[in-house]
Write a protein that holds these residues in place. Structure first.
Motif, mmCIF file in Angstrom:
data_model
loop_
_atom_site.group_PDB
_atom_site.id
_atom_site.type_symbol
_atom_site.label_atom_id
_atom_site.label_comp_id
_atom_site.label_asym_id
_atom_site.label_seq_id
_atom_site.Cartn_x
_atom_site.Cartn_y
_atom_site.Cartn_z
ATOM 1 N N VAL A 68 -15.165 7.590 60.551
ATOM 2 C CA VAL A 68 -14.307 8.723 60.904
ATOM 3 C C VAL A 68 -13.181 8.753 59.873
ATOM 4 O O VAL A 68 -12.398 7.805 59.776
ATOM 5 C CB VAL A 68 -13.744 8.575 62.336
ATOM 6 N N ALA A 71 -8.832 14.453 60.099
ATOM 7 C CA ALA A 71 -8.489 15.185 61.315
ATOM 8 C C ALA A 71 -9.618 16.085 61.787
ATOM 9 O O ALA A 71 -9.812 16.275 62.997
ATOM 10 C CB ALA A 71 -7.230 16.020 61.076
ATOM 11 N N GLU A 73 -12.899 15.589 61.515
ATOM 12 C CA GLU A 73 -13.899 14.764 62.207
ATOM 13 C C GLU A 73 -13.355 14.240 63.526
ATOM 14 O O GLU A 73 -14.087 14.175 64.528
ATOM 15 C CB GLU A 73 -14.335 13.619 61.291
ATOM 16 N N PHE A 74 -12.086 13.873 63.545
ATOM 17 C CA PHE A 74 -11.463 13.438 64.796
ATOM 18 C C PHE A 74 -11.493 14.566 65.830
ATOM 19 O O PHE A 74 -11.828 14.345 66.999
ATOM 20 C CB PHE A 74 -10.034 12.985 64.527
ATOM 21 N N ASN A 75 -11.171 15.764 65.397
ATOM 22 C CA ASN A 75 -11.204 16.899 66.316
ATOM 23 C C ASN A 75 -12.614 17.136 66.859
ATOM 24 O O ASN A 75 -12.791 17.463 68.044
ATOM 25 C CB ASN A 75 -10.705 18.159 65.609
ATOM 26 N N VAL A 101 -5.518 18.683 67.083
ATOM 27 C CA VAL A 101 -5.009 17.431 66.514
ATOM 28 C C VAL A 101 -3.585 17.617 65.987
ATOM 29 O O VAL A 101 -3.291 18.578 65.259
ATOM 30 C CB VAL A 101 -5.928 16.945 65.378
ATOM 31 N N PHE A 132 -6.202 8.470 66.630
ATOM 32 C CA PHE A 132 -7.081 8.220 65.493
ATOM 33 C C PHE A 132 -6.274 7.675 64.331
ATOM 34 O O PHE A 132 -5.236 8.230 63.967
ATOM 35 C CB PHE A 132 -7.786 9.519 65.077
ATOM 36 N N GLU A 134 -5.939 7.329 60.621
ATOM 37 C CA GLU A 134 -6.398 7.803 59.312
ATOM 38 C C GLU A 134 -5.964 6.858 58.198
ATOM 39 O O GLU A 134 -6.698 6.623 57.246
ATOM 40 C CB GLU A 134 -5.860 9.211 59.051
ATOM 41 N N VAL A 294 -10.785 5.077 66.677
ATOM 42 C CA VAL A 294 -10.458 6.122 67.647
ATOM 43 C C VAL A 294 -10.248 5.418 68.992
ATOM 44 O O VAL A 294 -11.159 4.782 69.516
ATOM 45 C CB VAL A 294 -11.564 7.180 67.769
#
Length: 321
Positions: A68, A71, A73-75, A101, A132, A134, A294
């Motif tokens: 991951v 943002a 991909e996190f979303n 996000v 998450f 980053e 995450v």
């Protein structure tokens, strides 16, 4: 409920604890060589109900070892669960990044953000806080969290009469905010940003809807918000009848910009607040970030905070009903 899911394998992380038979956090890793986000999204889609059960059971679930990266991909991960979004309301300065996000608290990394349930003072607060990483910090910057029921248990052991009295009366909080954001403070979000308007009448209306009264300050365009009575503890469905320490007493008591008293105005003894602070720290789980992590927190069950950090550190957040 036992862990049974072929799409994840259980791992371990630094700082995890066993609390009343529950591992916090429960670490879920790829079961095989595939670590791409697409395979993670497929696994989530197949196991939504089970995954939510794990969040309630273990209070914290960490996805680690998947690729991951940002943002977007996190979303995608957040939206895969289908949980309804809830907009953040509070003093922390934050920036919108992408769809659901946001940045986590943008206050100075040198400051410790004290343990809290997200939006605990507002009538409607998130059920889940999803974080998450980053950019992992080179030193410090942990996101420690605390099983809230353990704080209540220990406070009841040491101060039973005080806890019952305060639970019956409720808490009254005040917080002072300037009109504009001040990113030099971890509580520097201005009231215009917080309420989404520069119109005082509209701000008062929105404050009322959130369960706040306001007093406008004469000299600097700021506002004092007044909240109460608010719960000291709460019991939430599906969490074994546990009595959560669902307040921000320690975080707001006797501070420069905030206060916490009993709802009838009675002062809360400083020695009890100090002892509560010691108990919270003693029960804390010191979670250390790795890039791509995450972390899902049950906001009903956990207080969380942020340790001081060396830069850079970039942690993003989404909040869900």
């Amino acid at each position: 409920m036992e862990f049974t899911c072929k799409d994840f394998k259980v791992g371990k992380c630094e700082g995890e604890k066993l609390v009343h038979g529950e591992t916090m956090p429960l670490v879920l890793q790829p079961p095989g060589p595939r670590t791409d986000v697409e395979s993670l999204l497929v696994s989530i889609e197949r196991n939504k109900e089970w995954f939510e059960d794990m969040i309630v059971k273990n209070s914290a679930v960490l996805i680690r070892g998947f690729d991951v990266n940002n943002a977007v991909e996190f979303n995608d991960i957040v939206e895969a669960f289908g949980w309804e979004d809830i907009r953040y309301v509070g003093p922390a300065p934050r920036t919108h990044i992408h769809k659901r996000v946001w940045t986590a608290n943008e206050g100075p990394l040198s400051e410790f953000i004290y343990y809290h349930h997200e939006m605990v003072l507002i009538k409607e607060f998130p059920k889940k806080v999803i974080l998450f990483c980053e950019v992992a910090p080179p030193e410090g910057g942990e996101t420690p969290f605390v099983p809230s029921f353990r704080v209540t248990e220990r406070m009841m052991e040491e101060f039973p009469e005080f806890v019952e009295e305060l639970d019956k009366k409720g808490l009254r909080y005040t917080f002072t905010a300037l009109s504009k954001d001040d990113t030099s403070s971890m509580r520097g979000r201005g009231w215009e940003d917080a309420f989404g308007t520069s119109d005082r009448a509209e701000a008062e209306k929105r404050a009322k809807a959130l369960g706040m009264d306001v007093e406008w300050l004469p000299n600097n365009g700021g506002v004092k918000t007044i909240l109460g009575p608010r719960n000291l503890t709460r019991v939430f469905e599906g969490r074994k009848g546990r009595r959560m320490w669902f307040n921000t007493l320690v975080g707001m008591h006797g501070k420069e910009l905030s206060s916490a008293t009993m709802a009838d105005g009675t002062e809360i003894p400083a020695n009890i607040v100090r002892r509560c602070e010691e108990i919270i720290e003693d029960e804390s789980i010191q979670f250390k970030w790795q890039k791509g992590d995450v972390l899902f927190l049950d906001n009903y069950a956990l207080l969380h905070g942020r340790r001081p950090s060396l830069p850079p550190r970039k942690v993003l957040v989404a909040t869900c009903k």
